[in-house]
Design an enzyme around this catalytic site. Structure first.
Site, PDB file in Angstrom:
ATOM      1  N   SER A   8       0.819  -1.215   0.000  1.00  0.00           N
ATOM      2  CA  SER A   8       0.000   0.000   0.000  1.00  0.00           C
ATOM      3  C   SER A   8       0.853   1.266   0.000  1.00  0.00           C
ATOM      4  CB  SER A   8      -0.936   0.002   1.214  1.00  0.00           C
ATOM      5  OG  SER A   8      -0.191  -0.160   2.408  1.00  0.00           O
ATOM      6  N   HIS A  19      -1.812  -3.425  -5.885  1.00  0.00           N
ATOM      7  CA  HIS A  19      -2.336  -3.022  -4.580  1.00  0.00           C
ATOM      8  C   HIS A  19      -3.839  -3.272  -4.506  1.00  0.00           C
ATOM      9  CE1 HIS A  19      -3.345   0.490  -1.648  1.00  0.00           C
ATOM     10  NE2 HIS A  19      -3.367  -0.676  -1.029  1.00  0.00           N
ATOM     11  N   GLU A  69      -4.842  -0.956  -7.697  1.00  0.00           N
ATOM     12  CA  GLU A  69      -3.814  -0.072  -8.254  1.00  0.00           C
ATOM     13  C   GLU A  69      -2.694  -0.942  -8.817  1.00  0.00           C
ATOM     14  OE1 GLU A  69      -3.239   4.110  -6.013  1.00  0.00           O
ATOM     15  OE2 GLU A  69      -2.982   2.388  -4.711  1.00  0.00           O
ATOM     16  N   ASN A 108      -3.475   6.197  -1.465  1.00  0.00           N
ATOM     17  CA  ASN A 108      -3.016   6.524  -0.116  1.00  0.00           C
ATOM     18  C   ASN A 108      -2.312   7.882  -0.067  1.00  0.00           C
ATOM     19  OD1 ASN A 108      -4.003   4.445   1.486  1.00  0.00           O
ATOM     20  ND2 ASN A 108      -2.350   3.064   0.893  1.00  0.00           N
TER      21      ASN A 108
END
Length: 726
Positions: free
Chosen positions: A430, A451, A463, A501
């Site tokens: 992440s 991800h 992702e 993130n």
């Protein structure tokens, strides 16, 4: 040949039956664009003047019937205003009424998807016969509008108001048996018998066995409900649907009101009510954003399919690291048909992963999505192992061990020595840099990030992170595998936190600032949930886990120290240091108790309030608008920076990633569309004002200031395209 156009044709058979067939040239599907509607009008003109016709079959030459109106036209059409839209819909109503009023029986042969306007076409005919594999529905409420070409009027008269409300409010696609059960169609047959069944219905209608005139009278007259029945049906439905849809999605309730207002009217008056409300909804921000969301989703899918066409097949996969995440990945792969090895270093972890997969498959059986035999087959696609014995046969590996760069590095270098030269390695990380993890690999070109978001079975986004040395072949295979798993992959470039993130943690930064300045975190949660988030920031942090959040925040602070590093202890760090990790140990910003279904239920906790009070340097009340601005500006600004830095390829992909990855309110369209809606100049002014007090996390970029000065937007005015302002 009675009529020939580029989208449809009408042929007269020797027995007098006219066959109107949709077959849009140079397209794999049929859709109702303005051009197609114009050709349909010409075809009906031709039918009106043709002598000796004994019936009409409407059919499709493609695998689908008609998937609906051409949504790419919506923004430009809707921009023409309410009067134009009412008139446009009334013209379509007049056309569809002409089909309904033809002087001979009519039937539609529904061979595949018939959605929206496509399904509304079928409702104009006297009868409908449906292939057993086809699906029908009116999904307009998912776009913030309602069925505007007679769907509200005709379906309620055919199936009863309660069934029509259920279909229209949910915007659902429905199978043939469901459609037959509520009388939305008259017969269901195998696809190869569809035309014969349609012709048989016309023959029976012409022989007087089926009364097509009575069917028309039913569709064109008032709904057969007395006042008490109407009150029971409509008021009950409004209460239930309002609870399901929530305050930000008005279309389902408006659709019920349209059916209710038109219930006692004849066809034309009921259609006028429908057209008026359609136009009102079409001009709303919610509709604008949801249509934009659909277009963005189409762009993301198109990019994914372009990668997929270049990809080597992934016939067998593997996941390293079992447990909840590994088990979720294994489940998703096996459920969607790709066999997967699940490896861990101890038997207990492997069993935990299998337990997670088994639990998720059992839920699918409970919901009727799988049979027990299909569940057993999916489980057999997951092969647990403690060794690398069969890894030489694997096409792609997902490393899903603990989020620690040293451990991931050791696992990746170890497995690389156990696989073939063409095996793709991916890391479900992440935050950790893909370039950093690639440094010790012998074949970094075969490596990229993959991800997944937690929980894997629910979150649609993956992702796919391109490193500096990642090859196009590795990227294509990873995107193709994600799509095969039923996920929406978005390709991003490497940076701390990647896209989602990196954008999320400035949002948490805004939350920390609010708490430090005396805001009540429970009130902040309520404001942001009212704004449209599925959960407020404190609740979300509890779900993410405070240990995960602290680790990710350290990565962000190292990568972007000028705006994300903090000298002071944040409320998130304080919770972590006091052992309040969130849902995973039952206490975070809230305390968690199990509800009747065994799910965690949050309750207020005075100890959490006391800890939050320790970091507060002031005690002040914030207006709701101020809370929203302090939370949303840093998130939106980081989205802008990701676009400008080339981390993400387009505004559409950036916005879809936030909606699919962290639950950004869909009706607001995404961070960049949110800026457009506010106005870039107004957003820049707000950001500059907040940056003076709160620092660089809020500061607009030079390029965004230029956009404001030049009157630019992220999406073009008709919103059918978007541009990268970098």
């Amino acid at each position: 040949m009675i009529y020939q156009g580029s989208a449809l044709s009408v042929v007269k058979r020797s027995d007098g039956i006219a066959m109107l067939t949709f077959d849009l040239q140079d397209e794999s599907i049929n859709k109702l664009s303005s051009t197609v509607i114009a050709q349909l009008r010409e075809a009906i003109d031709a039918l009106d003047t043709e002598r000796g016709i004994t019936g009409l079959v409407i059919a499709s030459a493609k695998d689908v019937f008609i998937v609906g109106a051409d949504i790419t036209e919506f923004h430009a059409l809707f921009a023409k205003g309410e009067d134009y839209l009412v008139d446009m819909n009334q013209q379509v109503h007049a056309l569809f009424n002409r089909i309904e009023d033809l002087p001979f029986p009519t039937v539609t042969a529904i061979n595949g998807l018939a959605l929206g306007g496509g399904f509304e076409v079928t409702l104009t005919t006297d009868f409908r016969v449906m292939a057993d594999s086809a699906q029908v529905g009116l999904p307009e409420t998912k776009l913030g509008i309602l069925p505007g070409w007679g769907g509200c009027v005709r379906l309620s008269r055919l199936t009863g108001a309660d069934n029509a409300i259920e279909w229209i409010a949910a915007g659902s696609q429905n199978g043939a048996n469901q459609a037959l059960k509520i009388a939305a169609v008259d017969a269901v047959v195998p696809g190869e018998r569809l035309e014969a069944a349609a012709l048989d219905i016309l023959a029976r209608a012409n022989d007087g066995e089926l009364d097509y005139r009575a069917r028309r009278a039913e569709k064109t007259g008032p709904l057969k409900l007395n006042a008490i029945e109407q009150m029971m049906v409509f008021e009950t439905a409004k209460g239930y649907v309002a609870g399901k849809a929530g305050p930000h999605y008005p279309a389902p309730i408006e659709a019920i009101k349209v059916i209710q207002k038109g219930a006692g009217e004849n066809r034309e008056r009921a259609q006028a009510i429908e057209a008026k409300v359609f136009a009102k909804l079409a001009l709303s921000d919610v509709c604008y954003n949801l249509v934009g969301l659909f277009l963005n989703d189409q762009l993301v899918k198109k990019k994914g399919s372009q990668y997929e066409r270049k990809a080597a097949p992934v016939n067998r996969a593997a996941v390293l690291g079992a447990g909840i995440m590994g088990g979720g990945i294994a489940y998703q792969s096996a459920y969607k048909g790709t066999p997967i090895l699940m490896k861990d270093i101890n038997e207990e972890a492997v069993q935990l992963g299998l337990k997670e997969a088994r639990k998720l498959l059992a839920k699918q059986v409970e919901r009727g999505k799988l049979t027990t035999e299909q569940m057993a087959e999916a489980l057999s696609n997951i092969r647990p192992t403690l060794s690398y014995g069969d890894f030489g046969e694997v096409d792609l590996i997902v490393e899903a061990v603990v989020e620690n760069s040293k451990i991931k590095d050791a696992v990746l270098t170890e497995v690389e020595g156990q696989v073939g030269e063409n095996t793709i390695l991916t890391s479900n990380t992440s935050t950790i840099s893909i370039n950093r993890l690639a440094q010790n690999l012998k074949r970094p070109e075969n490596f990229c990030g993959m991800h997944f978001f937690n929980p894997v079975h629910r979150m649609p986004l993956v992702e796919v992170i391109r490193g500096e040395k990642t090859s196009d072949a590795a990227l294509a295979a990873t995107v193709a595998y994600a799509r095969k798993m039923g996920k929406t992959p978005i390709v991003v470039n490497d940076c701390p936190g990647f896209l989602v993130n990196r954008v999320l943690f400035p949002y948490f930064g805004g939350f920390s600032f609010l708490v430090e300045q005396g805001a009540d975190f429970e009130h902040v949660d309520k404001v942001m949930e009212k704004f449209g988030w599925p959960m407020g920031p404190a609740y979300l942090l509890d779900v993410v886990g405070m240990d995960t959040a602290v680790h990710a925040n350290e990565v962000m602070a190292e990568g972007f120290p000028e705006r994300m590093a903090r000298d002071e202890k944040t409320v998130i760090q304080v919770m972590y240091e006091n052992g309040r990790l969130g849902q995973k140990n039952g206490k975070g910003f809230y305390r968690y108790e199990e509800d009747k279904k065994g799910k965690p239920r949050k309750v207020s906790d005075e100890q959490a309030r006391a800890l939050a009070g320790e970091v507060a340097v002031a005690k002040r009340e914030f207006e709701d608008d101020e809370i929203v601005a302090r939370m949303m500006v840093p998130l939106c600004m980081e989205s802008v920076r990701c676009l400008e830095d080339g981390i993400v390829g387009s505004p559409a992909e950036a916005d879809m990633a936030l909606i699919y990855g962290i639950g950004f309110p869909p009706f607001r369209g995404g961070a960049l569309r949110y800026i457009d809606a506010m106005g870039v100049a107004e957003f820049v002014a707000l950001a500059e004002r907040l940056a003076e007090e709160l620092g660089p996390l809020y500061a607009p970029t030079r390029r965004l200031r230029e956009m404001a000065a030049n009157g630019e937007r992220f999406y073009s005015a008709d919103a059918t395209s978007s541009h990268n302002p970098a």
